[in-house]
Motif scaffolding. Structure first.
Motif, PDB file in Angstrom:
ATOM      1  N   LEU A  31     -23.149  55.618-112.217  1.00  0.00           N
ATOM      2  CA  LEU A  31     -23.815  56.572-111.366  1.00  0.00           C
ATOM      3  C   LEU A  31     -24.694  57.458-112.225  1.00  0.00           C
ATOM      4  CD1 LEU A  31     -23.962  58.527-108.764  1.00  0.00           C
ATOM      5  CD2 LEU A  31     -21.898  59.685-109.489  1.00  0.00           C
TER       6      LEU A  31
ATOM      7  N   GLN B 279     -27.238  62.622-117.836  1.00  0.00           N
ATOM      8  CA  GLN B 279     -28.283  62.716-116.531  1.00  0.00           C
ATOM      9  C   GLN B 279     -28.722  64.179-116.669  1.00  0.00           C
ATOM     10  OE1 GLN B 279     -25.077  62.876-116.027  1.00  0.00           O
ATOM     11  NE2 GLN B 279     -24.488  63.725-114.096  1.00  0.00           N
TER      12      GLN B 279
ATOM     13  N   THR C 175     -27.800  55.777-112.793  1.00  0.00           N
ATOM     14  CA  THR C 175     -28.839  55.676-111.360  1.00  0.00           C
ATOM     15  C   THR C 175     -29.440  57.060-111.415  1.00  0.00           C
ATOM     16  OG1 THR C 175     -27.161  54.394-110.605  1.00  0.00           O
ATOM     17  CG2 THR C 175     -28.714  55.552-109.039  1.00  0.00           C
ATOM     18  N   LEU C 176     -28.794  58.136-111.730  1.00  0.00           N
ATOM     19  CA  LEU C 176     -29.276  59.409-111.673  1.00  0.00           C
ATOM     20  C   LEU C 176     -30.437  59.727-112.648  1.00  0.00           C
ATOM     21  CD1 LEU C 176     -26.160  61.593-110.902  1.00  0.00           C
ATOM     22  CD2 LEU C 176     -28.018  61.155-109.297  1.00  0.00           C
TER      23      LEU C 176
ATOM     24  N   LEU D  97     -22.637  68.273-112.278  1.00  0.00           N
ATOM     25  CA  LEU D  97     -23.114  67.067-113.018  1.00  0.00           C
ATOM     26  C   LEU D  97     -22.137  65.925-113.141  1.00  0.00           C
ATOM     27  CD1 LEU D  97     -25.441  68.109-115.681  1.00  0.00           C
ATOM     28  CD2 LEU D  97     -25.989  67.415-113.529  1.00  0.00           C
ATOM     29  N   THR D  98     -22.170  64.606-113.264  1.00  0.00           N
ATOM     30  CA  THR D  98     -21.373  63.740-113.558  1.00  0.00           C
ATOM     31  C   THR D  98     -21.076  63.416-114.841  1.00  0.00           C
ATOM     32  OG1 THR D  98     -22.244  62.396-111.272  1.00  0.00           O
ATOM     33  CG2 THR D  98     -20.920  61.110-113.059  1.00  0.00           C
TER      34      THR D  98
END
Length: 226
Positions: free
Chosen positions: A204, A120, A207-208, A193-194
């Motif tokens: 997730l 992302q 989705t981002l 951040l993930t």
């Protein structure tokens, strides 16, 4: 320490743009060697394909940034598509802290290293690194949701500020940030951040960044990924 690689001369950049070296650390996306914690529900082949998509999205974000030098710190043989303008540097032997420390010791001038596991990532997340660094900022640090970090940068790269930090732990990011602060460095925090480790992280991140290769690849696995 002797530099790992004799780097080319910096590119010509617009006046006022700092000459920043960007390093992407990545591993060849071979099934069974990458993203194994996504298996199950993904197959090892699917996990490797998703890792490749993550690298692709990361390279796309980095391509928007005016880096003077680009280095792929690579564990593997076949470099990923999109990295053709990167200097490929093999990772040294040892734990992750040793591998990161070695490349920082080999660089000079403002340097930022990012990982391959935050698809992302947007160029805007790294924009402050490519502005004129304030005199009170010596380092940049990007925390990850799992307690680690997705980016680390220094105006004066020093491997000793990374070497010895325990990696892949819930407190890795805190320990690394403390190491920078304890050395007297002024640190600018980048967005958290993930880091994609588990399948929930993958959803997730998708989705981002719903329009990236990572999200499209994950969606193609929807029948088994949920």
């Amino acid at each position: 320490m002797t530099p790992i690689l004799e780097l080319p001369a910096p590119l010509d950049l617009p006046d006022g743009t700092p000459e920043v070296t960007v390093i992407l650390i990545a591993k060849e996306t071979i099934p069974g060697r990458v993203k194994t914690r996504l298996h199950p529900p993904l197959s090892l082949e699917q996990a490797a394909e998703l890792a490749a998509a993550s690298i692709s999205d990361t390279l796309a974000a980095l391509a928007e940034l005016p880096a003077a030098r680009r280095i792929l710190l690579f564990d593997g043989v076949n470099a990923p598509a999109g990295s053709e303008d990167y200097e490929v540097v093999p990772q040294v032997a040892g734990d992750l802290d040793e591998r990161l420390a070695a490349i920082f010791d080999a660089c000079s001038g403002p340097t930022i290293l990012v990982g391959m596991d935050t698809p992302q990532l947007r160029a805007s997340d790294l924009a402050p690194v490519f502005e004129t660094w304030p005199t009170d900022i010596d380092a940049f640090f990007g925390p990850a949701n799992d307690g680690g970090f997705w980016a680390i940068g220094m105006a004066d790269p020093r491997g000793d500020l990374i070497r010895g930090v325990p990696m892949s732990r819930a407190d890795t990011g805190r320990i690394q940030l403390d190491r920078l602060l304890d050395a007297g460095l002024g640190v600018h925090l980048l967005p958290a951040l993930t880091d994609v480790d588990e399948i929930a992280d993958a959803h997730l991140a998708a989705t981002l960044a719903p329009h990236g290769s990572f999200a499209a690849t994950l969606e193609s696995f929807a029948a088994v990924a949920r």
